[in-house]
Each structure stands twice: as C-alpha cells, then as structure tokens.
Design a protein around this motif. Sequence first.
Motif, PDB file in Angstrom:
ATOM      1  N   ALA A  42       0.847  -1.196   0.000  1.00  0.00           N
ATOM      2  CA  ALA A  42       0.000   0.000   0.000  1.00  0.00           C
ATOM      3  C   ALA A  42       0.878   1.240   0.000  1.00  0.00           C
ATOM      4  N   ALA A  43       1.889   1.214  -0.857  1.00  0.00           N
ATOM      5  CA  ALA A  43       2.949   2.230  -0.858  1.00  0.00           C
ATOM      6  C   ALA A  43       2.516   3.555  -1.450  1.00  0.00           C
ATOM      7  N   GLY A  44       1.469   3.550  -2.275  1.00  0.00           N
ATOM      8  CA  GLY A  44       1.035   4.790  -2.896  1.00  0.00           C
ATOM      9  C   GLY A  44       2.142   5.428  -3.708  1.00  0.00           C
ATOM     10  N   ALA A  45       2.271   6.745  -3.591  1.00  0.00           N
ATOM     11  CA  ALA A  45       3.311   7.479  -4.318  1.00  0.00           C
ATOM     12  C   ALA A  45       4.445   7.886  -3.391  1.00  0.00           C
ATOM     13  N   TYR A  57      19.715  -0.759  -1.965  1.00  0.00           N
ATOM     14  CA  TYR A  57      18.918  -1.819  -1.373  1.00  0.00           C
ATOM     15  C   TYR A  57      17.998  -2.434  -2.437  1.00  0.00           C
ATOM     16  N   ASP A  58      17.563  -3.658  -2.178  1.00  0.00           N
ATOM     17  CA  ASP A  58      16.688  -4.395  -3.092  1.00  0.00           C
ATOM     18  C   ASP A  58      15.247  -4.203  -2.628  1.00  0.00           C
ATOM     19  N   ALA A  59      14.495  -3.357  -3.290  1.00  0.00           N
ATOM     20  CA  ALA A  59      13.158  -2.995  -2.814  1.00  0.00           C
ATOM     21  C   ALA A  59      12.115  -3.037  -3.920  1.00  0.00           C
ATOM     22  N   MET A  60      10.883  -3.343  -3.513  1.00  0.00           N
ATOM     23  CA  MET A  60       9.717  -3.329  -4.394  1.00  0.00           C
ATOM     24  C   MET A  60       8.561  -2.665  -3.650  1.00  0.00           C
ATOM     25  N   ALA A  61       7.546  -2.272  -4.402  1.00  0.00           N
ATOM     26  CA  ALA A  61       6.343  -1.698  -3.808  1.00  0.00           C
ATOM     27  C   ALA A  61       5.122  -2.253  -4.518  1.00  0.00           C
ATOM     28  N   SER A 113       8.494  13.928  -2.228  1.00  0.00           N
ATOM     29  CA  SER A 113       8.321  12.481  -2.294  1.00  0.00           C
ATOM     30  C   SER A 113       7.572  12.078  -3.561  1.00  0.00           C
ATOM     31  N   LEU A 114       6.521  12.806  -3.874  1.00  0.00           N
ATOM     32  CA  LEU A 114       5.755  12.521  -5.090  1.00  0.00           C
ATOM     33  C   LEU A 114       6.634  12.662  -6.331  1.00  0.00           C
ATOM     34  N   ASP A 115       7.427  13.698  -6.402  1.00  0.00           N
ATOM     35  CA  ASP A 115       8.309  13.917  -7.557  1.00  0.00           C
ATOM     36  C   ASP A 115       9.313  12.782  -7.707  1.00  0.00           C
ATOM     37  N   LYS A 116       9.913  12.354  -6.603  1.00  0.00           N
ATOM     38  CA  LYS A 116      10.883  11.258  -6.654  1.00  0.00           C
ATOM     39  C   LYS A 116      10.224   9.955  -7.077  1.00  0.00           C
ATOM     40  N   PHE A 117       9.022   9.721  -6.549  1.00  0.00           N
ATOM     41  CA  PHE A 117       8.290   8.515  -6.927  1.00  0.00           C
ATOM     42  C   PHE A 117       8.004   8.502  -8.421  1.00  0.00           C
ATOM     43  N   ILE A 118       7.489   9.591  -8.941  1.00  0.00           N
ATOM     44  CA  ILE A 118       7.113   9.655 -10.357  1.00  0.00           C
ATOM     45  C   ILE A 118       8.319   9.394 -11.250  1.00  0.00           C
ATOM     46  N   GLU A 119       9.452   9.955 -10.910  1.00  0.00           N
ATOM     47  CA  GLU A 119      10.669   9.726 -11.697  1.00  0.00           C
ATOM     48  C   GLU A 119      11.031   8.239 -11.728  1.00  0.00           C
ATOM     49  N   SER A 120      10.965   7.597 -10.577  1.00  0.00           N
ATOM     50  CA  SER A 120      11.275   6.170 -10.488  1.00  0.00           C
ATOM     51  C   SER A 120      10.224   5.330 -11.200  1.00  0.00           C
ATOM     52  N   TYR A 121       8.966   5.691 -11.045  1.00  0.00           N
ATOM     53  CA  TYR A 121       7.857   4.948 -11.658  1.00  0.00           C
ATOM     54  C   TYR A 121       7.949   4.980 -13.182  1.00  0.00           C
ATOM     55  N   LYS A 122       8.328   6.118 -13.723  1.00  0.00           N
ATOM     56  CA  LYS A 122       8.484   6.242 -15.171  1.00  0.00           C
ATOM     57  C   LYS A 122       9.577   5.316 -15.700  1.00  0.00           C
ATOM     58  N   ASP A 126       8.530  -2.045 -17.148  1.00  0.00           N
ATOM     59  CA  ASP A 126       7.982  -3.400 -17.100  1.00  0.00           C
ATOM     60  C   ASP A 126       7.263  -3.712 -15.795  1.00  0.00           C
ATOM     61  N   ARG A 127       7.147  -2.713 -14.923  1.00  0.00           N
ATOM     62  CA  ARG A 127       6.484  -2.867 -13.625  1.00  0.00           C
ATOM     63  C   ARG A 127       7.057  -4.053 -12.845  1.00  0.00           C
ATOM     64  N   GLU A 128       8.371  -4.098 -12.792  1.00  0.00           N
ATOM     65  CA  GLU A 128       9.056  -5.108 -11.987  1.00  0.00           C
ATOM     66  C   GLU A 128       9.303  -4.607 -10.563  1.00  0.00           C
ATOM     67  N   VAL A 129       9.290  -3.294 -10.387  1.00  0.00           N
ATOM     68  CA  VAL A 129       9.486  -2.690  -9.070  1.00  0.00           C
ATOM     69  C   VAL A 129       8.157  -2.284  -8.457  1.00  0.00           C
ATOM     70  N   TYR A 130       7.290  -1.677  -9.248  1.00  0.00           N
ATOM     71  CA  TYR A 130       5.994  -1.182  -8.782  1.00  0.00           C
ATOM     72  C   TYR A 130       4.891  -2.084  -9.334  1.00  0.00           C
ATOM     73  N   VAL A 131       4.326  -2.915  -8.455  1.00  0.00           N
ATOM     74  CA  VAL A 131       3.399  -3.978  -8.852  1.00  0.00           C
ATOM     75  C   VAL A 131       1.973  -3.606  -8.459  1.00  0.00           C
ATOM     76  N   ASN A 132       1.077  -3.722  -9.424  1.00  0.00           N
ATOM     77  CA  ASN A 132      -0.346  -3.469  -9.190  1.00  0.00           C
ATOM     78  C   ASN A 132      -0.920  -4.635  -8.391  1.00  0.00           C
ATOM     79  N   ALA A 133      -1.158  -4.417  -7.107  1.00  0.00           N
ATOM     80  CA  ALA A 133      -1.657  -5.482  -6.231  1.00  0.00           C
ATOM     81  C   ALA A 133      -2.258  -4.884  -4.975  1.00  0.00           C
ATOM     82  N   MET A 134      -3.133  -5.646  -4.340  1.00  0.00           N
ATOM     83  CA  MET A 134      -3.747  -5.170  -3.108  1.00  0.00           C
ATOM     84  C   MET A 134      -4.020  -6.330  -2.157  1.00  0.00           C
ATOM     85  N   LEU A 135      -3.981  -6.033  -0.891  1.00  0.00           N
ATOM     86  CA  LEU A 135      -4.316  -7.014   0.139  1.00  0.00           C
ATOM     87  C   LEU A 135      -5.799  -7.358   0.088  1.00  0.00           C
ATOM     88  N   PRO A 136      -6.159  -8.604   0.450  1.00  0.00           N
ATOM     89  CA  PRO A 136      -5.335  -9.612   1.112  1.00  0.00           C
ATOM     90  C   PRO A 136      -4.731 -10.661   0.163  1.00  0.00           C
TER      91      PRO A 136
END
Length: 234
Positions: A42-45, A57-61, A113-122, A126-136
Amino acid sequence: MNNKELYAQQGVAMTCRSFEEYQSMFMLDKATLAKGKILDIAAGASSFTAECIHRGYDAMACDPLYKLNSEQIYEFGQQQLLIASEKLSSKKEAFVWNYYHDIQQHDDIREHSLDKFIESYKNDMDREVYVNAMLPNLPFQDDMFSCVICNHFLFLYQEQFDYSFHLAAIKEMIRVTKKGGIILLYPLVGFKDELYPHLDNLQQELSQMCVNVSIRTTEFRFLPSADGMLAILK
C-alpha cells in the motif's frame, strides 16, 4: 475517549512519504534494509522504494494505484496533497508537529516524495518494481521478502475494514516473508486516534502461526497516540 475523527477520510487516501519518514516510523537501520528484498505494501506514491534502490537496497512496492500511468498518478497525487493540506490546516492543533514542525514543511516533504516517486515509476517500464496489487491477495511467491512494511493503511482504516480483513492481510504478509524476516505495521490507531480494539485478539491468533508478535515504540508521531508499531518476526 475521542469519538471525533481527527482527520476525516472517505475511502483510502494515496500516501506520499519519504525515506526519512519511513526510517523514523519503523526505526529502520542499515542492517534491516540490507538483509534482503524489501516490500512496501500500500505504498502509494511514497518515494521510499525509489530512495532504497538509489541507496543500493533491493526494494519493491505494491499498490492498486499502479494500474495507472505516471501522468494519472501525478495528477491524482497533486489533488490528494491539496486535500490533505486543507484538512490538516483546519485541525492543526490536534496533531503532534515534532517531526514536521509546520504544515509547510509537511507539504514540502509530500511534494518532494511525489516527484521522486514519479521519476522512479516512469523508469520502471515493465512494472518489476511497482506492482499493481492489493491485500489480502498478493502476487508474490512464498518466503520472498526479508522485510515487509505497511504504513497508514491497515489499522488506520479500522472502521472501513473489519477484523477478518486485517487478519487475512497479515497472514498474507507472513506468507511472502522469509523465515527470519520481519513485518512492520504502523500506526496502531485509527482516524479517531484510538488504539485498534482487536489488537490483543490479533496478537494471540498470529502467535499461533509460529511467529513472534510484539509492539515496538517508534520515535515518529503525528497522531497523538500513534507511538507504536506492530512487529512480526517469522
């Protein structure tokens, strides 16, 4: 007991928080971050994942927000930031400003934070870091992550999601966490600044799953009573 919402919220808000905020909320040190793959749920932006990667670091959201493109998220983010700023301005005396000092600094952190996120998201085509998913239900393998974190979602929305959802969501987090890994959840209060009422039952039920469950004090606080996080060691 407070029966009034300190922060009125319909639906789930989009979050835009920085690496430093996460560090303070979850008391994260280099050893925890360097232990293995990190998942922000639930990382949002928030820019935490982008800044983790920048630090090596090795991270995903993951977040259902990631079904949108960067332009759509940025536009939505700007709207959310404006709404949040207006809400906080109207009730600023109800919050603890030790971390942010004032609304302007709070808003500046969100914008950055939003600006940094958008740069990384762009860059994540291939959406290997930012994955469309939700709990549970998360689309990840068992025992995949060494550190799983989730902030300002589960217990904050205790009036929108029931106990069965919270339990199922945390069980799913446990599933994707490696043995020896950790799950950190913050805050433990809702929008009325009241502690999650089923916390004892939740801890007892989770303890039957061969995990160690505890409440840890955190140095971060914005809602007055939000000085603790739930830590689950697998």
